[in-house]
Structure formats: C-alpha cells, structure tokens
Write an enzyme that holds these catalytic residues in place. Structure first.
Site, PDB file in Angstrom:
ATOM      1  N   ASP A  30       0.968  -1.205  -0.084  1.00 11.80           N
ATOM      2  CA  ASP A  30      -0.049   0.154   0.126  1.00 11.80           C
ATOM      3  C   ASP A  30       0.945   1.275  -0.049  1.00 11.80           C
ATOM      4  O   ASP A  30       1.864   1.289   0.647  1.00 11.80           O
ATOM      5  CB  ASP A  30      -1.046  -0.024   1.268  1.00 11.80           C
ATOM      6  CG  ASP A  30      -2.049  -1.178   1.187  1.00 11.80           C
ATOM      7  OD1 ASP A  30      -2.287  -1.472   0.362  1.00 11.80           O
ATOM      8  OD2 ASP A  30      -2.412  -1.650   2.362  1.00 11.80           O
ATOM      9  N   ASP A  38      -7.057  -1.431  -4.417  1.00 14.30           N
ATOM     10  CA  ASP A  38      -7.920  -1.116  -3.523  1.00 14.30           C
ATOM     11  C   ASP A  38      -8.941  -0.216  -3.828  1.00 14.30           C
ATOM     12  O   ASP A  38     -10.298  -0.360  -3.806  1.00 14.30           O
ATOM     13  CB  ASP A  38      -7.230  -0.711  -2.211  1.00 14.30           C
ATOM     14  CG  ASP A  38      -6.478  -1.566  -1.422  1.00 14.30           C
ATOM     15  OD1 ASP A  38      -6.444  -2.777  -1.601  1.00 14.30           O
ATOM     16  OD2 ASP A  38      -5.714  -1.010  -0.722  1.00 14.30           O
TER      17      ASP A  38
END
Length: 160
Positions: free
Chosen positions: A110, A125
């Site tokens: 991330d 995401d």
C-alpha cells in the site's frame, strides 16, 4: 464480457507497475500533491485497514471465488447494462492485483495516502471500491428492471 476483461487487465497492470516502482525506488513519505496526496509505503498482510492480519491465503481463496462467480454471472446472465461489466472488471482486476502481492510477497503493498481518507491504499483497493459502488448502483437501478417492466406490460395488457 470483453469490456470487463480489458478493464481487469488494465487495473492489474496499473496496480502492479505502480507497486513495482514504489518498491524498486523506495519511495516513502513523499509529498506528491501538497495537502492531498502522499506516497507512504506500507505492507499489509490483512485486508482493508489491516483487518484479518495473517490470513493472506484465505484472501487468495476469497479472491478466486469472487472472480469466478462474477465471470460465471457474465456468461450466464443476459446483462444489457455495461455498468455490470465495468463493476466486474474493476473488482476482478483489483482482487487479482492484491492477490498477486499476497502470493509473491506474502503481503499487499500500500502506498497511496489521501488527506481526506486516512487508510493507506493502492490502485487495486480503489478499483475494488469503485467496482463495488458501481455494482451497488447496478443492482439498485438496473438489475431486474427489464423483467419488472415486461411484467407490468403483460399485467396492463391483461387488464385491457
């Protein structure tokens, strides 16, 4: 169905290339757009917001099941709205992008930190989130509407 597969492929490519660049160049705590977007490297071995940490293989199985189910629906249902195919492409592509990380890294990379949305995320995401929103809109506003209007026509014709 081709639309969904093209979208899924593009999502996987954008997701994996961006993650590769972040990992390769060690970009961390970098202001991209002041007051809006930063790159903050994070390793997530769970799902959204780090929930379910340590269950990477469970999420791989869930991704496969959801992807197969959405492809099954594309082949068995006669969806007229392209919105379902866009939703399916985004969800499948995002799921596969994160699944690739889970299989080959053991965690998901991330790095996108938006000032107005606290969790650190990645392109996969956001694709899953956008696809889910599209799917909800499809279900609420489009799915079953053709059947209802056909039934209403038959009912009104019988009454006449």
């Amino acid at each position: 169905m081709a639309l969904a597969l093209i979208i899924a492929a593009l999502v996987v490519i954008v997701d994996q290339v961006s993650k590769l660049l972040i990992v390769q160049f060690g970009v961390d705590n970098t202001v991209v757009i002041p007051g809006l977007l930063n790159f903050v490297y994070s390793e997530n071995d769970g799902m959204a917001w780090g929930l379910g940490s340590g269950f990477a293989w469970f999420f791989v199985v869930v991704t496969i099941v959801v992807s197969v189910f959405m492809i099954y629906l594309m082949t068995k249902k006669d969806f007229k709205s392209k919105l379902y195919f866009v939703a399916a492409g985004l969800i499948i592509g995002g799921g596969l992008g994160n699944m690739i990380d889970r299989i080959f890294r053991g965690f998901v990379v991330d790095f996108l930190s938006l000032s107005f949305f606290p969790p650190i995320c990645n392109p996969a995401d956001y694709a899953i989130t956008a696809g889910t929103i599209c799917l909800i809109v499809f279900i609420i506003f489009y799915y079953g509407k053709k059947k209802e209007s056909s039934s209403e026509k038959i009912s009104s014709e019988k009454e006449s």
